[in-house]
Design a protein around this motif. Structure first.
Motif, short mmCIF file in Angstrom:
data_model
loop_
_atom_site.label_atom_id
_atom_site.label_comp_id
_atom_site.label_asym_id
_atom_site.label_seq_id
_atom_site.Cartn_x
_atom_site.Cartn_y
_atom_site.Cartn_z
N LEU A 127 0.86 -1.17 0.00
CA LEU A 127 0.00 0.00 0.00
C LEU A 127 0.90 1.23 0.00
CD1 LEU A 127 -3.09 0.73 0.42
CD2 LEU A 127 -2.47 1.10 2.79
N VAL A 128 1.01 1.91 -1.14
CA VAL A 128 1.96 3.01 -1.23
C VAL A 128 1.35 4.17 -2.02
CG1 VAL A 128 4.00 1.55 -1.07
CG2 VAL A 128 3.01 2.03 -3.31
N PHE A 173 5.82 5.50 -0.95
CA PHE A 173 5.84 5.48 0.50
C PHE A 173 4.45 5.12 1.05
CE2 PHE A 173 9.26 8.33 -0.74
CZ PHE A 173 10.33 7.82 -0.01
N SER A 174 4.45 4.47 2.20
CA SER A 174 3.21 4.02 2.82
C SER A 174 2.88 4.87 4.04
CB SER A 174 3.34 2.56 3.25
OG SER A 174 2.29 2.20 4.11
N LEU A 175 1.64 5.34 4.10
CA LEU A 175 1.21 6.08 5.28
C LEU A 175 1.18 5.19 6.51
CD1 LEU A 175 0.19 8.02 3.00
CD2 LEU A 175 -1.64 8.64 4.56
N ASP A 185 -2.84 7.86 -4.84
CA ASP A 185 -1.65 8.70 -4.96
C ASP A 185 -1.14 9.16 -3.61
OD1 ASP A 185 -1.62 8.47 -7.70
OD2 ASP A 185 -2.49 10.44 -8.09
N ARG A 186 -2.01 9.20 -2.63
CA ARG A 186 -1.63 9.63 -1.28
C ARG A 186 -1.42 8.46 -0.34
NH1 ARG A 186 -4.13 13.04 -4.23
NH2 ARG A 186 -3.85 15.29 -4.02
N GLY A 187 -1.41 7.25 -0.88
CA GLY A 187 -1.13 6.07 -0.08
C GLY A 187 -2.25 5.64 0.83
#
Length: 431
Positions: free
Chosen positions: A36-37, A42-44, A174-176
């Motif tokens: 999940l990125v 990057f992953s939240l 796009d925002r993870g």
């Protein structure tokens, strides 16, 4: 702290026993499982680099989200101003999308709903969600988004929603963010006279074979749509029907016996036909036993990657009979929602209280900010301790009442911008 950590370990052990479950809290623990990125990789949930800090209570790793209520399934009570001024569907008898489209006609109606879709939630909303530490969105959908199963001669719904859904999911991906897609409106309506079905039908017509078949066709279409569009890459869960009848009579038994296995198999068969490996399956979600439609697992021959949805509104709950600040805090501080179904997510809850007291001086939002702040903290602490996390109903409203609007509650100081601060808030001290 020890109790919360022990629970998390036990949940991960259970999930590991049924497969590499693609939930955010365990995603990166399994080699080969989908990550999940965001668009930068990057992953939240798991990264502390690139300015992304962990966004959950200590030793937890849970879902923290909001519903996008009244986006694709319009509920006039949430956004009555837009319903009146933009949709122009005010007046007696205009209670649902079906009613509004019947009035407007296909051409005008499609354009009107397109305008609503493009303005109700924007990319800026997702930036705001991220800034508040949210990592999940649940998106209610109507079956009519699959336009191939709609009876256009007798069913009146807006067209073109799938393209907007792709865009919205792209903003989230796009925002993870983790994405849950929910069949909120079922063919024939799963309950009577409720706008969340999209129809405000006089009776529930969902509980028969031909409607079940349409619903499973929708789920197959939706799973393929997720697979075929990169914007949908962070969809990790599909819910087969939202809030069916709350009874254990013949209709709900037939639903559990016939529709639930068929819905599960429709999604799995689609995944298999697309060559999707089991570690990349989405979760298939059902309302949990607490909802009151019976045991969702009773007739399932396979529950690999199954998940369960718990809707927790103390406003309507008989176990919150002590309608006082202390009574609500006592319930919420010890609210074990894990039950017989795992993994469970509290997919809907709010800060609203019973209608007969909600505007009294002891409950009105304007002069009870401290209580609502404490009650929000108490709820999410329990939902992160005993369940996989929570999804607030809803992100925004036009009610002027922060008890139903996450964004308004943040602005009012009821929900903290730093959700991690809840862990040390002492919200349940003495309860």
């Amino acid at each position: 702290m020890m109790a919360r950590f022990s629970f998390t370990v036990s949940v991960l052990a259970v999930l590991a026993s049924v497969g590499h479950a693609w939930l955010p809290s365990v995603d990166d623990h399994h080699a080969g499982a989908r990550k999940l990125v965001d668009r930068n990789g990057f992953s939240l949930f798991n990264d502390t680099t690139f300015g992304h800090e962990k966004r959950w209570l200590p030793a937890s790793g849970k879902i923290r989200g909001v519903n996008l209520g009244s986006l694709f399934v319009y509920e006039p009570w949430i956004a009555s101003n837009t319903w009146t001024n933009t949709m122009q569907c005010t007046g007696s008898g205009y209670n649902s999308e079906f009613d509004c489209m019947t009035k407007l006609g296909a051409g005008t109606g499609d354009a009107t709903f397109q305008k609503h879709w493009n303005t109700w939630v924007t990319a800026a909303d997702f930036d705001e969600m991220i800034s508040y530490g949210l990592n999940t969105v649940r998106i209610p959908l109507g079956y009519w988004m699959d336009e191939g199963i709609v009876y256009w001669d007798s069913e009146h719904f807006p067209r073109g929603g799938a393209d907007v859904l792709r865009t919205v999911c792209g903003w989230a991906s796009d925002r993870g963010m983790y994405i849950i897609l929910d069949m909120h409106g079922a063919p024939g309506a799963q309950v009577a006279q409720n706008s969340f079905t999209g129809q405000f039908a006089s009776s529930p017509g969902f509980y028969q074979d031909y409607q079940f078949n349409r619903a499973t066709s929708f789920l197959s279409w939706l799973r393929r749509f997720v697979h075929d569009n990169n914007e949908m890459r962070n969809v990790g869960m599909i819910e087969v029907v939202n809030e069916p009848l709350q009874n254990q009579g013949s209709q709900t038994q037939y639903m559990r016996q016939t529709y639930y296995p068929a819905a599960y198999n429709a999604i799995r068969s689609t995944e298999q036909s697309l060559g999707i490996t089991p570690n990349n399956y989405v979760h298939v979600q059902f309302m949990n036993t607490y909802w009151g439609s019976g045991n969702p697992q009773q007739y399932l021959s396979n529950n690999y990657f199954a998940a369960y949805d718990d809707h927790r509104y103390l406003k309507w709950s008989p176990d919150a009979s002590d309608v006082s600040h202390a009574g609500y805090l006592r319930v919420s501080c010890h609210d074990n929602r894990s039950g017989p179904d795992s993994p469970t997510i509290v997919g809907e809850f709010s800060l609203s209280v019973p209608d007969n007291v909600q505007w009294n001086s002891d409950w009105a939002p304007s002069n009870n900010v401290a209580f609502y702040k404490q009650w929000f903290a108490a709820q999410v602490m329990s939902y992160e301790t005993y369940a996989m996390g929570w999804v607030f109903w809803t992100w925004k409203s036009e009610l002027g009442d922060y008890r139903w609007s996450y964004r308004d509650a943040v602005a009012a100081g009821v929900i903290p911008r730093d959700l991690n601060s809840i862990a040390s808030s002492g919200a349940c001290n003495g309860y």
